[in-house]
Write an enzyme that holds these catalytic residues in place. Structure first.
Site, PDB file in Angstrom:
ATOM      1  N   HIS A  68       0.851  -1.200   0.000  1.00  0.00           N
ATOM      2  CA  HIS A  68       0.000   0.000   0.000  1.00  0.00           C
ATOM      3  C   HIS A  68       0.888   1.253   0.000  1.00  0.00           C
ATOM      4  CE1 HIS A  68      -3.242   2.792   1.275  1.00  0.00           C
ATOM      5  NE2 HIS A  68      -2.283   3.325   2.014  1.00  0.00           N
ATOM      6  N   GLU A  69       1.923   1.231   0.835  1.00  0.00           N
ATOM      7  CA  GLU A  69       2.834   2.387   0.888  1.00  0.00           C
ATOM      8  C   GLU A  69       3.593   2.539  -0.429  1.00  0.00           C
ATOM      9  OE1 GLU A  69       2.190   4.360   3.130  1.00  0.00           O
ATOM     10  OE2 GLU A  69       1.136   2.993   4.449  1.00  0.00           O
TER      11      GLU A  69
ATOM     12  N   HIS B 194       1.622   4.474  -2.824  1.00  0.00           N
ATOM     13  CA  HIS B 194       1.710   5.940  -2.741  1.00  0.00           C
ATOM     14  C   HIS B 194       2.902   6.460  -3.557  1.00  0.00           C
ATOM     15  CE1 HIS B 194      -1.587   6.709  -0.084  1.00  0.00           C
ATOM     16  NE2 HIS B 194      -1.107   5.979   0.900  1.00  0.00           N
TER      17      HIS B 194
HETATM   18 ZN   LIG Z   1      -1.977   5.292   2.592  1.00  0.00          ZN
END
Ligand SMILES: [Zn+2]
Length: 234
Positions: A106-107, A110
């Site tokens: 998830h990171e 980004h």
């Molecule tokens: Zn996030």
């Protein structure tokens, strides 16, 4: 006029209800992510750590320049666009569970958003300095407006608070998109469908905390607007 003051600072049952609803919402979302994360922390992914899979996902998304560093705490994982590093908590960086891989990817999502020039992330980044200012000043402006009985200041406070609401609303698609990128990568990374489903559950639970935060700020804004209108109609 004295009644105005009394209304502004007395105990308002509707306000207590708003605080209660927001607190329950926040706690329920926090509880759900904690338990989902715990469940999938116990299920091993196919042998790789969060950092290893995130590294592969970064490279696959043209983010080879993005570094991966450790950060203290639990679920403190984040991507810092300023120094272009992923900061992963120890459990997710060196752990090889489905939850670790989901959060680390998830990171990485980004970082991939930044790399691909994802528009909502740009909007969110542009809002950060504005929200830092309005979040620190809206209560002071509101109190000044109530004490001095200046409706213009009360309205300004509500406009300031609206920026926090806008920020929470812009955060939602950014978070959901980062998770979508993570799931897309995990799905073709060779993990079993059970593990992919687990990763999806962890990321959905994480997204719900942002939904709860956005709902909370909308409820607060509606309450503030209702109170302000009642005051100004008097
Ligand atoms: Zn996030």
């Amino acid at each position: 006029m004295p009644y105005y003051y009394g209304y502004g600072f007395g105990i308002d049952p509707l306000y207590l209800l708003v605080v209660l609803v927001c607190t329950v919402l926040g706690l329920a979302a926090q509880n759900y992510i904690n338990s989902t994360y715990k469940t999938w922390s116990k299920v091993r992914s196919d042998g790789d750590t969060g950092a290893t899979v995130a590294r592969r996902m970064l490279d696959a998304n043209g983010c080879s320049a993005v570094g991966i560093k450790g950060v203290a705490g639990e679920l403190t994982d984040h991507y810092n666009p300023q120094d272009n590093n992923l900061y992963l908590s120890d459990a997710n960086r060196s752990g090889g569970s489905v939850a670790s891989v989901a959060v680390a990817c998830h990171e990485a999502g980004h970082a991939a958003q930044r790399q691909s020039g994802y528009a909502m992330m740009k909007v969110r980044t542009a809002l950060v300095p504005v929200v830092n200012f309005t979040q620190n000043t809206w209560t002071i402006v509101l109190l000044l407006g109530l004490f001095m009985n200046i409706a213009g200041l009360t309205t300004l406070a509500l406009i300031f608070f609206s920026f926090s609401v806008l920020f929470q609303l812009v955060t939602l698609p950014v978070e959901i998109d980062a998770s979508r990128r993570a799931v897309a990568y995990i799905e073709q990374s060779g993990m079993s469908s059970k593990q992919v489903n687990g990763a999806k559950k962890v990321l959905t639970a994480a997204a719900l905390t942002y939904v709860a935060a956005a709902l909370t700020s909308i409820i607060q804004l509606l309450y503030l607007m209702a109170r302000y209108n009642r005051n100004s109609n008097r």
